[in-house]
Motif scaffolding. Structure first.
Motif, short mmCIF file in Angstrom:
data_model
loop_
_atom_site.label_atom_id
_atom_site.label_comp_id
_atom_site.label_asym_id
_atom_site.label_seq_id
_atom_site.Cartn_x
_atom_site.Cartn_y
_atom_site.Cartn_z
N ASP A 1 0.80 -1.22 0.00
CA ASP A 1 0.00 0.00 0.00
C ASP A 1 0.84 1.27 0.00
N ASN B 1 -1.52 4.35 -0.59
CA ASN B 1 -2.73 4.19 -1.38
C ASN B 1 -3.04 5.42 -2.25
N LYS C 1 -1.84 2.37 -6.81
CA LYS C 1 -0.98 2.07 -5.66
C LYS C 1 0.22 1.22 -6.02
#
Lengths: 112, 114
Positions: free
Chosen positions: A30, A51, A71
């Motif tokens: 992430d 993200n 991402k």
């Protein structure tokens, strides 16, 4: 099956030009990062994205603009390159804290 | 602010010897993580070993082990039975809980001689 890849690995350009470095990770992480390693091998974080959202911007000149289209990708665009921008730039990624950061192979940027 | 200091810019040992790289750090946080990364001439940054600050037990990975002294804020790396492939720059780094960045020391250039 490279985990974190960067392109190009070497970049030689003239002062004043604009250039981009691309980074991709296939680890499903992430969070992605850009680090700069100077001629004395000192490593310092520049940016961190989680993200697709900017989390860290460490007093980097605004000539540097990171872009995260998704991402798995974090690109670094540099405008009006200066001699002092010559360095090795590393991309890295990690899952949630406190997971290990995995680094790309680095991009050696030389500004003439 | 966190800082990491590696006081040995360069070290050199013979193959098969044991070598210890020093690292001290400064943080006011109670939860943090410590790492040693290796950067061989290929330039790739490779994780060698990781230590959680809340764990008393020193981390070990094959020939690599750490001596973690929390009160002294010291985190040294011991390489046993050193090999030519261990030749690299070694970076100590720390990361506090919740922070999305590593803070690195200046690095120690280690050369293993045949």
């Amino acid at each position: 099956d490279t985990a974190v890849s960067q392109t190009p690995k070497y970049l030689v350009t003239q002062m004043g030009n604009d250039k981009s470095i691309k980074c991709e990770q296939n680890l499903g992480h992430d969070t992605m990062y850009w680090y700069k390693q100077d001629s004395k091998k000192f490593l310092k974080i520049m940016f961190s994205y989680n993200n697709k959202e900017l989390i860290i911007n460490e007093t980097v000149p605004n000539r540097f603009s990171p872009k995260s289209p998704d991402k798995a990708h974090l690109n670094l665009h540099i405008n009006s390159l200066e001699l002092g921008d010559s360095a090795v730039y590393f991309c890295a990624s990690s899952q949630d804290f406190p997971d290990t950061q995995y680094f790309g192979p680095g991009t050696r940027l030389t500004v003439l | 602010a966190q800082t990491v200091t590696q006081s040995q810019p360069e070290m050199s040992v013979q193959e098969a010897e044991t070598v210890t790289l020093s690292c001290t750090y400064d943080t006011s946080e109670s939860n943090y993580y410590l790492f040693w990364y290796k950067q061989p001439p290929s330039r790739q940054m490779i994780l060698v070993i990781r230590q959680e600050a809340y764990k008393q037990q020193n981390a070990t990975e094959n020939r690599f082990s750490v001596n973690f002294q929390k009160a002294a804020k010291s985190f040294s790396l011991k390489i046993s039975d050193s090999q030519l492939g261990d030749t690299a720059m070694y970076f100590c780094s720390t990361r506090i809980q919740g922070a999305q960045k590593l803070v690195f020391g200046q690095g120690t250039r280690l050369t293993i001689n045949p």
